[in-house]
Design an enzyme around this catalytic site. Structure first.
Site, mmCIF file in Angstrom:
data_model
loop_
_atom_site.group_PDB
_atom_site.id
_atom_site.type_symbol
_atom_site.label_atom_id
_atom_site.label_comp_id
_atom_site.label_asym_id
_atom_site.label_seq_id
_atom_site.Cartn_x
_atom_site.Cartn_y
_atom_site.Cartn_z
ATOM 1 N N CYS A 1 -33.081 68.743 -14.840
ATOM 2 C CA CYS A 1 -34.247 69.403 -14.250
ATOM 3 C C CYS A 1 -33.866 70.053 -12.912
ATOM 4 C CB CYS A 1 -35.390 68.397 -14.104
ATOM 5 S SG CYS A 1 -37.003 69.193 -13.942
ATOM 6 N N GLU B 1 -33.919 60.912 -19.746
ATOM 7 C CA GLU B 1 -33.975 59.587 -19.095
ATOM 8 C C GLU B 1 -35.390 59.026 -19.063
ATOM 9 O OE1 GLU B 1 -33.856 62.416 -17.535
ATOM 10 O OE2 GLU B 1 -34.725 62.331 -15.518
ATOM 11 N N HIS C 1 -36.118 65.911 -19.562
ATOM 12 C CA HIS C 1 -35.656 64.613 -19.069
ATOM 13 C C HIS C 1 -35.434 63.623 -20.214
ATOM 14 C CE1 HIS C 1 -36.704 65.368 -14.782
ATOM 15 N NE2 HIS C 1 -37.680 66.106 -15.290
#
Lengths: 264, 997
Positions: A98, A225, A223
């Site tokens: 990002c 994660e 993302h």
């Protein structure tokens, strides 16, 4: 391969705000994570060489004033640039997600090939911040452990995630040919898509992430994660978004790219 | 310390100032071949405001650079710092130069007025260092927006229309590009000293005049109390002292109405007194009384800190706070809502020794979307523009803070046209050992974060007064502009310093600024402050202005002297400014100095306890409302799509997607759910600590349409709705805390106050019945608007926020259907009352009896539904709210939709619903009776569920089918069929698959 845990240096800077979940994902993937503020690193950039992977998390560094990631990119380029290049030359990995991707790209670390058309990351076609789940299709240049066609579910959450080139269509094809496209947005069937909402930004060629040809500099907008568990998926793992979280395995994939002497 | 420079300066110091130099003007405009949505929207806004213009608008961002830079330096700044290499081209004009008149007159430049924070310019100024350039001494940068019109336009009309269409005149001005631009002048520092104000000899009239002229917002009794205090003291007050009283005693800070004595009389419509009750302290004897009686051990901090705190685990608590920011948002929706989020986040940061925010919420109440421009009262913005602004404000502040905005709603009602409401809330985690705090004598008073400017001077007193036509122009100084990155840095520093144990207490600078922060922290000790030490955005602030400024992003900590050096170093690493303003003492006095001279000296006791509290009158009239005349089923079904499209029912997904509601990877029960993310959730489920199973379930409730009919019923319905949201998502009703936020009209008027007292009484009854302690609250009591002689109040609006704690987020529920053949079970009895319902509104039924929860039965229903979800017997659960059973079933179908003909559907037989009284079929489908849930259960699990629900009203009302559609049957006949795409369309779902190109 020794039993030593890979060492991840996670950058912190004013406005970075996805540090906690990225750190958690790297730790679950088996890494030792140290977080340092850009002001500490600027004073001692050689500390970067104590690590195997340099990660720039998402957020709004410096408020995204003057363009997303722009001021952080200047720091990466002018304060940390030679240390980062040396880490990479030793076999280390540079990773940005990002805002971290925006900074790596604007600092010139991606796409990592000379002679390509100039590219930038700018405002989504909607000119809006957009938060929604996206599917990413691994492209051939990404390589193991993401064979071409692997689909990764991740959260898009950005306003300036659109890759732009002087001629979006033609030059996106050039990027594909140059082997620097890591991920493209796709649909449930894994087909690449450039239309909203599959591709939330209107990015050229539906490109969501880039990789340098060496495979050790990688950045993407959405993302992975944040995809921590089945419960995190929009349908709670009923099937439209895969059945389990991929955050740790994604970070493990990044760690597997490390080629520094210590981890060989 | 960072070299962040003041970005701009106040007009009061200047006007056109010959010393202000002409500046380099740099504009980055999108290349002509690039689509320009900002320009397109600007063109539309200009036309909407009445400009005759057929061409296109090209948008850009502009910067003014000091004239000392040479052309080479400017070239580097443009290329290395400002211009996007692919999408933009640069227009660079030398100092003193302007565009040619033909283009320049059609280029609009939107600048901030002097004194308004310009974070982007501050970032640019700091980034110069990375280029090896330095900002010349005493110079600033400025950023602005540009709009170049391509096409024929009338220049005179253009500027006038643009001032409204493209700018907010409270904080911005529009100029054309055909004149050279100058930097704002930096005002010269001024000399200030002790200023005494004659008070002791004033008569009543003069006292009131003084209060008015200094914008103190103190009433006669309060002014008299001050006069008596100073007569006793044998001296006159200083200006700083008067301002301190005005802030500390303001309604905003002191909540005099809710905490004061009141006499309530309930009247029959003919004026006969039916009942009379007195309260010495309304809040303590209603809302807080419930908490005292329940006093569960899992409430760690209630009604005393910046937020309430409840236990999440044995070691970790959850801090919760909801605030309002109504009047600033009326003047500047973007800045007002942004600083609303910023303010409530600082409340969380300033709770105990600091909590870490993990979720935000926002609720907006605005006027109708179809309000004609010419029906707008003078001085107000169109509701749609207000909504767009507040959404953008929360988005840009919340997203930058890295805190997910996960919950909220939008209410449309004509009563909010002139006085919109903006509620902002936040939740944070805090270790148990960090909940208590106390400044100690000898600790340093340390201010850190943003600089002090004139922003928000008199914000606390302003928010305690009604809006009026001139508010827009008169109160520009009350507007606050946010700088989220400064606040994010404050968050980073504060939590790190907390964990290092570098301070004994911390609080935020909110309403009243330093005066409130230092005053509250030093209430038990005393404090002395050297006001000239506060870093200023620009010179020229008087001592009293420094003391009461409400500039954002500032915190105050009590730092022991031995920890100061480490605290300072930590701040420097994070590029946060920190200064020692003074120290905490042990004499319980407040001593204020300016360059050594005493400019204020007050005993803490009188400051905090001296405000007089006269008894106020409250009156409520008991109306006997008629029963609801429901339309027959056929007529009601004709309005089926309209019900789904009603502002209270329709999808808010388009708003939610602009918020980063997933940052921190904690959002495991999402605001919009299901394969396509179109199914509205009830409560939001958060897992604040990754790797730990405990979760927080968050629900909201408000019922202004019911409160208009009956404030008591409205408050109970709001509480019930918040509880339903929490329970439907899997929250534990026995571990749920609630918050109250009252937004009311002017409660000096007995009728306004009467409905408030009834609502507060309902809070006590409801909280005791449901076993839900109130842990925090806030009120905003002057939401009135004067137009000419007429004073209008908003609908009584009580927002209830419910927060539940669950041991395992895996045992929570979502709303989309999940398996075919599941049975649909409706839990709870449906009643015939339809007052305030969506269908009644659409069909023009008129005022009728509103529903109210059954306080005996409701807790059992919550208990049973929670038990079923926790036991895993339920595959999906949705509460019944606006639009009733029909809307709930439709939303569950849309949530399960996967596009085209893939998904699941419902066959619904509303006549099987358990009904109370004379509820007709229409009511069974559309009534909004509280305490009802629609569950899905696998046929094999139904027996277990049935035995759990046995003593409660419930019924199987349908079945889940394999076609994505809603089919409604009556008497065995199909009376309605809608496929998922049609339902999504009716619900205004954005970007539903069939709507794509």
């Amino acid at each position: 391969m020794t039993a030593a845990r890979p060492r991840v240096l996670q950058l912190f800077a004013p406005g970075i705000n996805c540090d906690r979940e990225l750190r958690y994902a790297f730790e679950r993937a088996g890494a030792e994570v140290v977080e340092l503020h850009v002001s500490e690193l600027a004073a001692a950039p050689e500390r970067i060489l104590d690590f195997d992977l340099f990660a720039v998390p998402g957020g709004f560094s410096y408020g995204d004033d003057l363009g997303a990631g722009r001021v952080l990119a200047l720091q990466l380029e002018r304060r940390l640039g030679s240390a980062l290049r040396e880490l990479h030359a030793r076999g280390g990995v540079l990773f940005g997600v990002c805002n971290g991707f925006q900074a790596l790209l604007k600092a010139g670390f991606l796409p990592g090939v000379d002679g390509l058309p100039p590219l930038s990351l700018t405002w989504n076609a909607s000119h809006r911040f957009e938060c929604r789940w996206s599917r990413l299709r691994a492209e051939a240049p990404l390589g193991e452990p993401w064979p071409e066609g692997t689909v990764v579910a991740a959260v898009s959450a950005h306003a300036e995630g659109r890759i732009v080139l002087p001629d979006d269509e033609r030059d996106a094809a050039t990027l594909m040919e140059a082997g620097v496209v890591a991920f493209r947005y796709c649909d449930e069937e894994g087909r690449p898509r450039t239309d909203f909402p599959h591709c939330p930004s209107g990015s050229a060629g539906g490109i969501a992430g880039l990789v340098a040809p060496c495979g050790r500099i990688l950045g993407l907008m959405p993302h992975p994660e944040r995809n921590l568990s089945r419960l995190h998926l929009p349908d709670r793992g009923d099937g439209a978004w895969g059945g389990e979280g991929v955050a740790a395995s994604f970070c493990a994939g990044l760690l597997s790219r490390i080629r520094t002497p210590a981890s060989r | 310390m960072p070299s962040s420079s003041p970005s701009s300066v106040p007009t009061s110091a200047a006007g056109p100032d010959a010393a202000a130099p002409p500046a380099w003007r740099v504009e980055l405009e999108l290349r002509p071949e690039r689509a320009d949505p900002v320009g397109d929207r600007a063109a539309e806004a200009l036309r909407h405001r009445g400009l005759r213009f057929e061409g296109v608008v090209r948008s850009g961002r502009g910067y003014l650079l000091p004239p000392e830079f040479d052309a080479a330096a400017v070239e580097r700044i443009v290329e290395e710092l400002l211009r996007d290499p692919v999408t933009e081209f640069a227009r660079v004009l030398e100092p003193g130069a302007a565009q040619d008149p033909a283009t320049g007159r059609r280029t609009l430049l939107v600048r901030r007025v002097a004194g308004v924070t310009d974070p982007e310019a501050q970032t640019a100024a700091r980034a110069l260092d990375l280029l090896g350039l330095a900002l010349p001494e005493g110079r600033t940068l400025e950023s602005y927006r540009s709009f170049r019109l391509v096409g024929e336009v009338e220049p005179e009309a253009l500027l006038r229309v643009a001032e409204r269409a493209l700018a907010n005149p409270v904080i911005e001005e529009v100029v054309t590009g055909d004149r050279p631009l100058r930097l704002r002048p930096v005002p010269a520092p001024r000399r200030f000293g002790r200023v005494e104000v004659g008070l002791r000899d004033l008569d009543d009239e003069a006292l009131l005049r003084l209060s008015r002229e200094r914008s103190l917002a103190l009433d006669l009794a309060e002014m008299r109390a001050l006069r008596d205090f100073y007569r006793e003291a044998g001296r006159e007050p200083t200006d700083v002292e008067l301002e301190t009283f005005a802030q500390t005693w303001s309604e905003h800070c002191k909540h005099k109405t809710l905490t004061g004595p009141v006499r309530l009389r309930e009247l029959a419509p003919d004026g006969t007194v039916l009942a009379e009750r007195r309260y010495r302290n309304l809040l303590r004897e209603t809302v807080f009384e419930a908490t005292l009686r329940l006093s569960p051990e899992w409430c760690w901090s209630v009604f005393r800190d910046n937020a309430g705190v409840v236990a999440l685990t044995d070691e970790l608590g959850v801090a919760i706070k909801v605030e309002t920011h109504n009047h600033p948002s009326a003047l500047d929706p973007y800045g007002g809502a942004g600083t609303g989020i910023g303010g409530v986040l600082r409340d969380i940061l300033g709770t105990g020794l600091g909590a870490r925010p993990f979720a935000n919420l926002d609720v907006f109440c605005v006027g109708p979307e179809d309000l004609p421009l010419d029906a707008l009262p003078p001085g107000t913005m169109h509701p749609n523009r207000i909504l767009e602004g507040v959404v953008a404000g929360v988005r840009d502040y919340g997203n930058r803070m890295g805190v997910p905005t996960v919950a909220g709603t939008v209410v449309r009602h004509p009563g909010y046209v002139a006085n919109p409401l903006v509620y902002c809330g936040s939740l944070g985690t805090i270790p148990r050992a960090m909940v208590e705090k106390a400044a100690r004598p000898g600790d340093l008073v340390v201010a850190f974060g943003g600089r002090t400017g004139r922003d928000g001077i008199h914000g606390a007193t302003f928010s305690s007064e009604a809006l009026h036509e001139e508010s827009e122009t008169a109160d520009a100084a009350a507007v606050q502009i946010g700088d989220p990155i400064t606040e994010k840095k404050v968050l980073d520093v504060l939590l790190e310093a907390r964990d290092l144990g570098l301070f004994h207490a911390v609080t935020d600078c909110g309403a009243g600024g330093f005066s409130s922060a230092v005053g509250e922290m030093g209430e038990e000790t005393g404090a002395e402050v050297d006001l000239e030490r506060a870093p200023l955005k620009y010179p020229g602030l008087a001592p009293w202005e420094v003391w009461v400024s409400e500039a954002q992003e500032r915190m105050v900590a009590a730092v022991p002297p031995e920890a100061w050096e480490r605290f300072r170093e930590l701040c420097a690493r994070h590029e946060v400014e920190a200064v020692v303003l003074g120290r905490f003492t042990d004499d319980r006095r407040l001593l204020l100095r300016w360059h050594g001279e005493v400019v204020g000296e007050l005993p803490m006791e009188f400051l905090h306890a001296g405000v007089p509290q006269p008894e106020r009158d409250a009156v409520v009239v008991r109306h006997d409302l008629p029963a609801t005349a429901w339309p027959d089923l056929a007529a009601a079904l004709e309005r089926f799509d309209a019900v789904l499209g009603h502002p209270q029912v329709r999808s808010k997904e388009a708003v939610v997607r602009q918020y980063d509601h997933e940052v921190q990877a904690a959002t495991v029960g999402k605001p919009y759910q299901g394969a396509l993310g179109h199914g509205p959730g009830d409560g939001v489920v958060l897992q604040p600590e990754p790797g730990r199973p405990e979760g927080v379930v968050l629900g909201l409730g408000l019922a202004p349409r019911i409160a208009e009919l009956d404030a008591h019923a409205g408050a109970l319905c709001a509480l019930d709705e918040a509880m339903r949201n929490v329970v439907a998502a899997g929250g534990d009703p026995h571990r749920t805390a609630v918050l109250d936020n009252f937004c009311w009209g002017d409660c000096r008027k007995p009728d306004r106050f009467g409905s408030l007292v009834r609502a507060a009484e309902a809070c006590l009854e409801g909280a005791l019945a449901y076993g839900t302690p109130f842990v925090s609250g806030k009120d905003s009591l002057n939401n009135e608007y004067r137009v000419g002689d007429e004073e209008r109040a908003i609908p009584p609006t009580l927002l209830i926020t419910a927060v539940s704690v669950v041991p395992d987020v895996a045992r929570t529920a979502t709303t989309p259907l999940r398996r075919p053949d599941d049975l649909l079970v409706l839990v709870g009895a449906t009643g015939p009352e339809g007052g305030g319902s969506v269908l009644a509104d659409l069909c023009g039924v008129g005022a009728s009896r509103p529903p109210r929860p059954d306080l005996d039965r409701a807790p059992e229903v919550f208990h049973a539904v929670h038990g079923a979800i926790a036991a895993g017997e339920v595959s999906a659960c949705h509460d019944l709210a606006e639009g009733g059973l029909a809307a709930a079933a439709a939303e569950m179908v849309v949530g399960a939709w996967r596009g085209g003909d893939r998904g699941l559907g419902v066959r619904l037989e509303p006549e099987r619903a358990f009904a109370r009284g004379e509820a007709p079929l229409t009511a069974r489908l559309f009534a909004e009776t509280p305490t009802r849930f629609l569950l899905t259960v696998a046929p094999d699990d139904y027996d277990a569920l049935r035995s759990r629900l046995a003593p409660l009203p419930h019924a199987v009302v349908g079945v889940v089918t394999e076609r994505p559609e809603l089919v409604v049957l009556a008497d065995g006949e199909e009376v309605l069929r809608r496929d998922a795409a049609a339902l999504a369309r009716a619900l205004h779902v954005p970007f539903a698959p069939d709507a794509q190109p």
